[in-house]
Scaffold this motif. Structure first.
Motif, PDB file in Angstrom:
ATOM      1  N   THR A  32       0.825  -1.195   0.000  1.00  0.00           N
ATOM      2  CA  THR A  32       0.000   0.000   0.000  1.00  0.00           C
ATOM      3  C   THR A  32       0.865   1.253   0.000  1.00  0.00           C
ATOM      4  O   THR A  32       1.606   1.507   0.932  1.00  0.00           O
ATOM      5  CB  THR A  32      -0.877   0.042   1.262  1.00  0.00           C
ATOM      6  N   ASP A  33       0.762   2.010  -1.040  1.00  0.00           N
ATOM      7  CA  ASP A  33       1.362   3.341  -1.093  1.00  0.00           C
ATOM      8  C   ASP A  33       2.858   3.404  -0.812  1.00  0.00           C
ATOM      9  O   ASP A  33       3.346   4.418  -0.310  1.00  0.00           O
ATOM     10  CB  ASP A  33       0.639   4.278  -0.107  1.00  0.00           C
ATOM     11  N   ASN A 109       3.108   8.335   9.754  1.00  0.00           N
ATOM     12  CA  ASN A 109       1.714   7.900   9.744  1.00  0.00           C
ATOM     13  C   ASN A 109       1.489   6.717   8.814  1.00  0.00           C
ATOM     14  O   ASN A 109       0.686   5.833   9.101  1.00  0.00           O
ATOM     15  CB  ASN A 109       0.800   9.078   9.368  1.00  0.00           C
ATOM     16  N   SER A 110       2.245   6.681   7.697  1.00  0.00           N
ATOM     17  CA  SER A 110       2.149   5.531   6.794  1.00  0.00           C
ATOM     18  C   SER A 110       2.672   4.276   7.483  1.00  0.00           C
ATOM     19  O   SER A 110       2.116   3.188   7.340  1.00  0.00           O
ATOM     20  CB  SER A 110       2.942   5.781   5.518  1.00  0.00           C
ATOM     21  N   LEU A 112       2.576   3.707  10.637  1.00  0.00           N
ATOM     22  CA  LEU A 112       1.545   3.347  11.617  1.00  0.00           C
ATOM     23  C   LEU A 112       0.478   2.489  10.947  1.00  0.00           C
ATOM     24  O   LEU A 112       0.020   1.480  11.493  1.00  0.00           O
ATOM     25  CB  LEU A 112       0.919   4.630  12.157  1.00  0.00           C
ATOM     26  N   TYR A 113       0.081   2.877   9.736  1.00  0.00           N
ATOM     27  CA  TYR A 113      -0.920   2.125   8.986  1.00  0.00           C
ATOM     28  C   TYR A 113      -0.386   0.734   8.637  1.00  0.00           C
ATOM     29  O   TYR A 113      -1.098  -0.267   8.739  1.00  0.00           O
ATOM     30  CB  TYR A 113      -1.293   2.882   7.710  1.00  0.00           C
ATOM     31  N   LYS A 116      -0.618  -1.539  11.575  1.00  0.00           N
ATOM     32  CA  LYS A 116      -1.976  -2.045  11.787  1.00  0.00           C
ATOM     33  C   LYS A 116      -2.239  -3.224  10.863  1.00  0.00           C
ATOM     34  O   LYS A 116      -2.838  -4.229  11.270  1.00  0.00           O
ATOM     35  CB  LYS A 116      -3.005  -0.955  11.490  1.00  0.00           C
TER      36      LYS A 116
ATOM     37  N   TYR B  74      -0.171   9.459  14.312  1.00  0.00           N
ATOM     38  CA  TYR B  74       1.150   9.330  14.929  1.00  0.00           C
ATOM     39  C   TYR B  74       1.391  10.482  15.904  1.00  0.00           C
ATOM     40  O   TYR B  74       1.786  10.280  17.055  1.00  0.00           O
ATOM     41  CB  TYR B  74       2.264   9.300  13.870  1.00  0.00           C
ATOM     42  N   ALA B 105      -1.739   9.565   4.658  1.00  0.00           N
ATOM     43  CA  ALA B 105      -1.726   8.181   5.136  1.00  0.00           C
ATOM     44  C   ALA B 105      -3.149   7.800   5.522  1.00  0.00           C
ATOM     45  O   ALA B 105      -3.979   8.657   5.817  1.00  0.00           O
ATOM     46  CB  ALA B 105      -0.801   8.032   6.331  1.00  0.00           C
ATOM     47  N   THR B 106      -3.407   6.504   5.512  1.00  0.00           N
ATOM     48  CA  THR B 106      -4.771   6.037   5.785  1.00  0.00           C
ATOM     49  C   THR B 106      -4.952   5.818   7.294  1.00  0.00           C
ATOM     50  O   THR B 106      -5.169   4.709   7.781  1.00  0.00           O
ATOM     51  CB  THR B 106      -5.022   4.737   4.995  1.00  0.00           C
ATOM     52  N   VAL B 107      -4.811   6.926   8.028  1.00  0.00           N
ATOM     53  CA  VAL B 107      -5.007   6.919   9.486  1.00  0.00           C
ATOM     54  C   VAL B 107      -5.897   8.108   9.820  1.00  0.00           C
ATOM     55  O   VAL B 107      -6.023   9.027   9.007  1.00  0.00           O
ATOM     56  CB  VAL B 107      -3.659   7.036  10.239  1.00  0.00           C
ATOM     57  N   LYS B 210      -5.693   1.666  -4.305  1.00  0.00           N
ATOM     58  CA  LYS B 210      -4.863   0.716  -3.564  1.00  0.00           C
ATOM     59  C   LYS B 210      -4.600   1.204  -2.148  1.00  0.00           C
ATOM     60  O   LYS B 210      -4.598   0.419  -1.209  1.00  0.00           O
ATOM     61  CB  LYS B 210      -3.529   0.541  -4.317  1.00  0.00           C
ATOM     62  N   ALA B 211      -4.432   2.522  -1.975  1.00  0.00           N
ATOM     63  CA  ALA B 211      -4.062   3.075  -0.671  1.00  0.00           C
ATOM     64  C   ALA B 211      -5.106   2.798   0.401  1.00  0.00           C
ATOM     65  O   ALA B 211      -4.781   2.718   1.576  1.00  0.00           O
ATOM     66  CB  ALA B 211      -3.824   4.576  -0.790  1.00  0.00           C
TER      67      ALA B 211
END
Lengths: 177, 311
Positions: A32-33, A109-110, A112-113, A116, B74, B105-107, B210-211
């Motif tokens: 992902t990304d 943050n990426s 962190l994802y 998860k 974060y 980001a996906t948060v 996709k993200a």
């Protein structure tokens, strides 16, 4: 007749279980990304690496020298290194420049994802930590502790490209692990 | 004793008055000078474009500027005091901000806004529920289906690098198989299938991000039809006629050219009329080897002519 039914039922159950397992395996993919994370890092790489005061030392050296980490260990090593960056490196580095801060925030943050996503795999018992994998991460933590914390954080940030390249190379392995 | 009480009272009164006078500017400031914080923060997110909006703050005769700051999950977990200024919205005029470049980001992200007029700034107003980009609304993609001869070509809307497309197409007949093709980016014509004449083909598409691991709904199905056998038959007829013409014309041409060449380089020698031998008496030149210099011209009769020939 009954025997045929039972064997067909058994076959169906096995197939179903396999497909469920495969679906879970696909969840471990950290594709992902990755492009975006690499892009973000490339924009700040020079500025970060310029702040490195110990150019002859590396913290993530074990990733380079251990060219092939066994497929079974890839998930665990990835999980541990993500935790290394999220729990230690990003926190220990105080960035005054807002432009660089934005990129570091994006990467943090990426990560962190990604943590998860990996945790979901762990819940399905697909991220075992064997002794070899634990040793690799311990060496990295030891390298980090040998330097003064701010220098160590800057150096680790500068070595993100090593980690990202390693993930990109191994994530195919991870998806089939 | 009384004097002491009186002095105390005076001191107390003075203190009270002083306190009251000191409070007046504060009260006045509260009523007039404090700028209200923007209200009703919300995020409208469509196809991975995120827009933070709020109710505008109005100050008569003044332009109000807004600043936006964000904090990813974060930051909220590990460095909660750190807020990052938005890429595009530090002192922006409109009551909205495109935070697409900030939400990377996906948060869940916290977002906050404050207003500024001159030297005054309002308090920060924070978005009630943190925004996660996986809640974006995905719309079916715009698509253009074209026929390039017999080729079925699709061009999809360009939605940016985060979007991939799933294109489903099939022949419109009962029991036809549905084919699926993955298209990596929009804005470029993509060949799907070479169509058979007389058949109709149908296409529909959806996006995949996709993200966030999500698909949009499928677009409306569009069908195209290819013309039947009429055109190919006409073409075949023309081709046949042309071929026959060529079969006839080319040998003729070759023959004609041959004759022309023959005349121009190797002409047939034709004896002029004056040299032709006829029945009437004619002039003859007889030369014998012995009489080289004397060549007599004589008119002979046919019998003498014959005798001369035999000898």
């Amino acid at each position: 007749m009954k025997l045929q039914c039972v064997s067909l039922w058994l076959l169906g159950t096995i197939l179903m279980l396999c497909s469920v397992d495969n679906h879970g395996l696909r969840r471990c993919l950290i594709s992902t990304d990755m492009d975006h994370i690499e892009e973000s890092f490339q924009e700040i790489k020079r500025a970060i690496q310029a702040k490195d005061t110990f150019p002859n030392v590396t913290i993530l050296s074990t990733l380079e020298t251990l060219q092939i980490i066994k497929p079974l260990d890839v998930c665990c090593v990835t999980k541990n290194l993500l935790a290394f960056y999220v729990d230690r490196v990003f926190k220990d580095h105080q960035e005054p420049n807002p432009k660089i801060l934005r990129k570091i925030s994006s990467i943090a943050n990426s990560f962190l994802y990604m943590q998860k996503t990996l945790r979901q795999c762990q819940e399905q018992r697909q991220c075992h930590c064997r002794q070899e994998a634990t040793n690799v991460t311990r060496v990295i933590h030891d390298n980090y502790d040998q330097l003064e914390v701010h220098s160590a954080a800057v150096k680790s940030l500068g070595e993100l490209d090593i980690f990202l390249a390693w993930i990109a190379k191994n994530h195919e392995v991870m998806s089939s692990a | 004793m009384q004097t002491f009480t009186m002095v105390l009272e005076e001191i107390w009164t003075s203190l009270f008055m002083w306190f009251f006078y000191a409070l007046i500017p504060c009260l006045l400031t509260d009523e007039v000078a404090i700028l209200p914080a923007p209200q009703n923060l919300s995020v409208l997110s469509t196809n991975m474009k995120h827009l933070l909006m709020w109710s505008p703050v109005t100050v008569p005769g003044e332009t109000v500027y807004y600043s936006v700051e964000y904090q990813g999950e974060y930051e909220s977990l590990y460095t909660s005091h750190i807020w990052i200024p938005s890429s595009w919205c530090s002192l922006t005029e409109g009551p909205e901000c495109d935070v697409t470049d900030d939400i990377t980001a996906t948060v869940p992200y916290n977002l906050r806004v404050r207003a500024t007029v001159g030297s005054q700034t309002s308090a920060w107003s924070i978005l009630k529920h943190p925004f996660n980009r996986n809640s974006t609304i995905l719309t079916p993609p715009g698509m253009e289906i074209t026929k390039d001869g017999f080729h079925l070509v699709i061009e999809l809307e360009d939605l940016g690098p985060q979007f991939e497309f799933l294109v489903a197409y099939w022949r419109r007949e009962p029991g036809a198989e549905e084919h699926v093709k993955m298209v990596r980016s929009g804005g470029i014509p993509v060949h799907l299938e070479t169509m058979e004449p007389g058949a109709a083909y149908c296409v529909k598409a959806q996006t995949f991000v996709k993200a966030i691991g999500r698909y949009s709904t499928f677009s409306q199905t569009e069908c195209v039809e290819v013309q039947g056998e009429a055109i190919p038959l006409v073409l075949a007829l023309f081709a046949f006629v042309g071929f026959m013409l060529i079969l006839v014309v080319v040998p003729l041409f070759v023959w004609k050219m041959g004759r022309l060449l023959q005349y121009s380089c190797c002409p047939v020698v034709v004896l002029p009329d004056t040299l032709k031998i006829t029945n009437s008496p004619q002039k003859l030149i007889s030369c014998r080897r012995e009489e080289v210099d004397a060549c007599a011209t004589a008119v002979m009769s046919p019998e003498e002519l014959l005798r001369a020939w035999i000898s």
